[in-house]
Design a protein around this motif. Structure first.
Motif, PDB file in Angstrom:
ATOM      1  N   PRO A 164       0.830  -1.212   0.000  1.00  0.00           N
ATOM      2  CA  PRO A 164       0.000   0.000   0.000  1.00  0.00           C
ATOM      3  C   PRO A 164       0.865   1.264   0.000  1.00  0.00           C
ATOM      4  N   LEU A 165       0.317   2.340  -0.514  1.00  0.00           N
ATOM      5  CA  LEU A 165       1.039   3.621  -0.470  1.00  0.00           C
ATOM      6  C   LEU A 165       0.974   4.211   0.941  1.00  0.00           C
ATOM      7  N   ILE A 166      -0.217   4.105   1.551  1.00  0.00           N
ATOM      8  CA  ILE A 166      -0.386   4.543   2.951  1.00  0.00           C
ATOM      9  C   ILE A 166      -0.720   3.303   3.771  1.00  0.00           C
ATOM     10  N   ASP A 167      -0.023   3.115   4.874  1.00  0.00           N
ATOM     11  CA  ASP A 167      -0.313   1.978   5.744  1.00  0.00           C
ATOM     12  C   ASP A 167      -0.160   2.433   7.195  1.00  0.00           C
ATOM     13  N   VAL A 168      -1.292   2.502   7.883  1.00  0.00           N
ATOM     14  CA  VAL A 168      -1.318   3.048   9.241  1.00  0.00           C
ATOM     15  C   VAL A 168      -1.712   1.931  10.206  1.00  0.00           C
ATOM     16  N   THR A 169      -0.962   1.792  11.287  1.00  0.00           N
ATOM     17  CA  THR A 169      -1.267   0.762  12.295  1.00  0.00           C
ATOM     18  C   THR A 169      -1.197   1.358  13.702  1.00  0.00           C
ATOM     19  N   GLY A 170      -2.231   1.129  14.477  1.00  0.00           N
ATOM     20  CA  GLY A 170      -2.218   1.491  15.906  1.00  0.00           C
ATOM     21  C   GLY A 170      -2.003   2.965  16.162  1.00  0.00           C
ATOM     22  N   LEU A 171      -2.569   3.795  15.302  1.00  0.00           N
ATOM     23  CA  LEU A 171      -2.333   5.238  15.439  1.00  0.00           C
ATOM     24  C   LEU A 171      -3.248   5.843  16.504  1.00  0.00           C
ATOM     25  N   ARG A 172      -2.614   6.492  17.477  1.00  0.00           N
ATOM     26  CA  ARG A 172      -3.388   7.177  18.513  1.00  0.00           C
ATOM     27  C   ARG A 172      -2.781   8.542  18.768  1.00  0.00           C
ATOM     28  N   HIS A 173      -3.668   9.505  18.984  1.00  0.00           N
ATOM     29  CA  HIS A 173      -3.165  10.837  19.307  1.00  0.00           C
ATOM     30  C   HIS A 173      -4.173  11.571  20.180  1.00  0.00           C
ATOM     31  N   ALA A 174      -3.657  12.296  21.152  1.00  0.00           N
ATOM     32  CA  ALA A 174      -4.514  13.117  22.008  1.00  0.00           C
ATOM     33  C   ALA A 174      -3.990  14.543  21.983  1.00  0.00           C
ATOM     34  N   ILE A 175      -4.885  15.499  22.081  1.00  0.00           N
ATOM     35  CA  ILE A 175      -4.483  16.908  22.172  1.00  0.00           C
ATOM     36  C   ILE A 175      -5.067  17.462  23.461  1.00  0.00           C
TER      37      ILE A 175
END
Ligand SMILES: Nc1ncnc2c1ncn2[C@@H]1O[C@H](COP(=O)(O)OP(=O)(O)O)[C@@H](O)[C@H]1O
Ligand SMILES: [Mg+2]
Length: 223
Positions: free
Chosen positions: A2-13
């Protein structure tokens, strides 16, 4: 791959969860809508993909490269080589003319100076006659077309467009989507369009839907 492959992405602000994406991928050459209400993290995700904002957790592979394992210089290089971005607030350089804005994009991407490529990119968005205009001499629609030309003048494999149609009437909305799709086709790029605009949904069928994980501060909910 894949061109984009995202795994387990987490973010808080500011302690509030903004992104939680167990897995998501986009194959090269596909186009995808990034949907979700205002505040659902679309811009945050685009900035994380582009290597501009480090997510708290997770892995982002672009064309097989782990963006956030790279040092800042290598990340800039990867962005320059791979990505064209149309920012929500355009970010044209006011002190430079239209052609110079595109030259700057190529320079930042580490590409050779190429007046022909700049002229061609502007021609393709119908601004071939405005090379030496300054951004403040252009209409909003023209500025947006410059921003699109600037995103593709580096021949990216991935075009990220953040809410490119939300401020436009129906006719201009259709035009900008046509333009983005045409430009993506011209450089063989994958297009990822962040939007909460229902009018875009017929044109691009793949989609990634972001839920809003927490209430907006302005809504004043007691936690
Ligand atoms: N610099 C910031 N400071 C505080 N909160 C922010 C900041 N940037 C974004 N947020 C918050 O993070 C959440 C996601 O924002 P954003 O990625 O801009 O969402 P979207 O693009 O989908 O509207 C929102 O709740 C927003 O208010
Ligand atoms: Mg946004």
């Amino acid at each position: 791959m894949p061109l984009i492959d995202v795994t387990g992405l987490r973010h808080a602000i500011a302690g509030r969860p903004v992104l939680d994406i167990p897995h998501w991928s986009v194959e090269a050459g596909r186009h995808c809508l990034l949907l979700g209400p205002s505040g659902s993290g679309k811009t945050t995700l685009i900035h994380a993909l582009a290597g501009l904002k480090r997510p708290d957790q997770g892995r982002i592979l672009l064309d097989g490269q782990a963006v956030w394992d790279l040092n800042a210089a290598a990340r800039d290089h990867l962005r320059g080589r791979l990505i064209g971005i149309v920012f929500q607030t355009l970010h044209l350089v006011a002190a430079l003319d239209v052609a110079q804005n595109l030259h700057l994009a190529r320079w930042l991407a580490g590409l050779a100076s190429d007046a022909g490529a700049v002229a061609k990119a502007l021609d393709r968005v119908g601004l071939g006659a405005r090379l030496s205009a300054r951004p403040d001499q252009l209409s909003q629609g023209e500025k947006q077309r410059v921003a699109i030309a600037r995103a593709v003048v580096t021949e990216p494999k991935l075009i990220l467009a953040d809410e490119p149609t939300s401020a436009l009437d129906d006719e201009n909305c259709a035009r900008v989507l046509d333009l983005l799709l045409e430009q993506a086709a011209a450089c063989g790029a994958t297009l990822l369009v962040a939007t909460h605009d229902g009018r875009t949904r017929e044109r691009i069928t793949d989609r990634m839907e972001l839920p809003r994980l927490s209430a907006l501060p302005a809504e004043g909910h007691a936690a």
